[in-house]
Design a protein around this motif. Structure first.
Motif, mmCIF file in Angstrom:
data_model
loop_
_atom_site.group_PDB
_atom_site.id
_atom_site.type_symbol
_atom_site.label_atom_id
_atom_site.label_comp_id
_atom_site.label_asym_id
_atom_site.label_seq_id
_atom_site.Cartn_x
_atom_site.Cartn_y
_atom_site.Cartn_z
ATOM 1 N N UNK A 1 0.957 -1.233 -0.146
ATOM 2 C CA UNK A 1 0.049 0.285 -0.076
ATOM 3 C C UNK A 1 0.705 1.199 0.065
ATOM 4 N N UNK A 2 0.388 2.302 -0.589
ATOM 5 C CA UNK A 2 1.179 3.608 -0.868
ATOM 6 C C UNK A 2 -0.022 4.589 -0.212
ATOM 7 N N UNK A 3 0.203 5.310 0.735
ATOM 8 C CA UNK A 3 -0.721 6.116 1.374
ATOM 9 C C UNK A 3 -0.075 7.350 1.873
ATOM 10 N N UNK A 4 -0.611 8.528 2.047
ATOM 11 C CA UNK A 4 -0.293 9.672 2.637
ATOM 12 C C UNK A 4 0.487 9.382 4.235
ATOM 13 N N UNK A 5 1.384 10.158 4.371
ATOM 14 C CA UNK A 5 1.925 10.161 5.621
ATOM 15 C C UNK A 5 2.512 11.647 6.056
ATOM 16 N N UNK A 6 2.460 12.220 7.121
ATOM 17 C CA UNK A 6 2.735 13.386 7.254
ATOM 18 C C UNK A 6 4.362 13.545 7.631
ATOM 19 N N UNK A 7 4.992 12.660 8.438
ATOM 20 C CA UNK A 7 6.386 12.745 8.728
ATOM 21 C C UNK A 7 7.244 12.382 7.565
ATOM 22 N N UNK A 8 6.833 11.825 6.572
ATOM 23 C CA UNK A 8 7.735 11.618 5.268
ATOM 24 C C UNK A 8 7.728 12.724 4.256
ATOM 25 N N UNK A 9 6.841 13.744 4.626
ATOM 26 C CA UNK A 9 6.687 14.715 3.571
ATOM 27 C C UNK A 9 6.013 14.323 2.406
ATOM 28 N N UNK A 10 5.280 13.482 2.472
ATOM 29 C CA UNK A 10 4.683 12.754 1.014
ATOM 30 C C UNK A 10 4.029 11.287 1.446
ATOM 31 N N UNK A 11 4.032 10.438 0.544
ATOM 32 C CA UNK A 11 3.572 9.132 0.834
ATOM 33 C C UNK A 11 4.448 8.126 1.395
ATOM 34 N N UNK A 12 4.134 6.938 1.908
ATOM 35 C CA UNK A 12 4.429 6.155 2.751
ATOM 36 C C UNK A 12 4.378 4.971 2.050
ATOM 37 N N UNK A 13 5.121 4.270 1.769
ATOM 38 C CA UNK A 13 4.920 2.715 1.152
ATOM 39 C C UNK A 13 5.234 1.645 2.234
ATOM 40 N N UNK A 14 4.143 0.653 2.245
ATOM 41 C CA UNK A 14 4.597 -0.410 3.059
ATOM 42 C C UNK A 14 4.125 -1.890 2.264
ATOM 43 N N UNK A 15 5.217 -2.537 2.472
ATOM 44 C CA UNK A 15 4.897 -4.100 1.644
ATOM 45 C C UNK A 15 4.226 -4.869 2.634
ATOM 46 N N UNK A 16 3.034 -5.466 2.266
ATOM 47 C CA UNK A 16 2.144 -6.117 3.430
ATOM 48 C C UNK A 16 2.530 -7.600 3.343
ATOM 49 N N UNK A 17 2.634 -8.048 1.961
ATOM 50 C CA UNK A 17 2.876 -9.555 2.016
ATOM 51 C C UNK A 17 3.672 -9.770 0.518
ATOM 52 N N UNK A 18 4.767 -10.459 0.501
ATOM 53 C CA UNK A 18 5.530 -10.870 -0.446
ATOM 54 C C UNK A 18 5.909 -12.407 -0.503
ATOM 55 N N UNK A 19 5.229 -13.093 -1.395
ATOM 56 C CA UNK A 19 5.568 -14.368 -1.462
ATOM 57 C C UNK A 19 6.199 -14.974 -2.722
ATOM 58 N N UNK A 20 7.165 -15.659 -2.585
ATOM 59 C CA UNK A 20 7.860 -16.562 -3.820
ATOM 60 C C UNK A 20 7.575 -17.900 -3.775
ATOM 61 N N UNK A 21 7.166 -18.500 -4.672
ATOM 62 C CA UNK A 21 7.022 -20.083 -4.953
ATOM 63 C C UNK A 21 8.521 -20.483 -4.600
ATOM 64 N N UNK A 22 8.322 -21.638 -3.717
ATOM 65 C CA UNK A 22 9.401 -22.515 -3.193
ATOM 66 C C UNK A 22 10.407 -22.734 -4.333
ATOM 67 N N UNK A 23 10.154 -23.237 -5.655
ATOM 68 C CA UNK A 23 11.019 -23.518 -6.582
ATOM 69 C C UNK A 23 11.615 -22.463 -7.347
ATOM 70 N N UNK A 24 11.169 -21.142 -7.000
ATOM 71 C CA UNK A 24 11.529 -19.864 -7.745
ATOM 72 C C UNK A 24 12.220 -18.941 -6.864
#
Length: 133
Positions: free
Chosen positions: A62-85
């Motif tokens: 998600x990329x959403x507004x955040x005051x302390x970064x003077x712009x947006x803030x990006x947060x990775x919520x989930x990342x999954x790669x298949x076992x064989x990859x």
């Protein structure tokens, strides 16, 4: 391999990978369907997939507004790669695409929480620092 926005036809493959990622219990299919549709419809949410001849990974962030970064803030919520990859650049490619989109949206920072992949994120240049409760 290509990294692209998830489409409706990716649901089953993303669901299967989400169950690989789930730590405490299997992902409920009904709840997943609702959240998958919501993620695709929300302009602040990035749902990316990595595809070879099949789905090899996904990232939900998600990329959403955040005051302390003077712009947006990006947060990775989930990342999954298949076992064989794993260890083939799939996760790095997903992160690079998300970071690129975050930068274009004016994000002043990108962050994430992990309990199993600290070395992977450190190799990408991330450093620990926050405490989550």
């Amino acid at each position: 391999m290509i990294v692209r926005d998830a489409i409706d036809d990716d649901r089953d493959a993303v669901f299967a990978l989400a169950n690989v990622l789930a730590l405490e219990r299997p992902v409920d299919r009904t709840a997943f369907e609702v959240q998958y549709a919501a993620a695709r419809a929300d302009e602040r949410t990035e749902l990316l997939v990595a595809v070879n001849d099949r789905m090899v990974g996904y990232l939900l962030g998600v990329i959403s507004p955040m005051f302390v970064y003077n712009g947006a803030f990006a947060f990775v919520q989930e990342l999954c790669v298949a076992a064989g990859s794993r260890r083939t650049g799939v996760g790095a490619a997903l992160m690079a695409e998300f970071e690129s989109r975050a930068s274009l949206a004016g994000a002043g920072a990108t962050a994430l929480a992990t309990s199993r992949a600290g070395a992977f994120y450190e190799a990408l240049g991330y450093a620990g620092g926050a405490t989550y409760f």
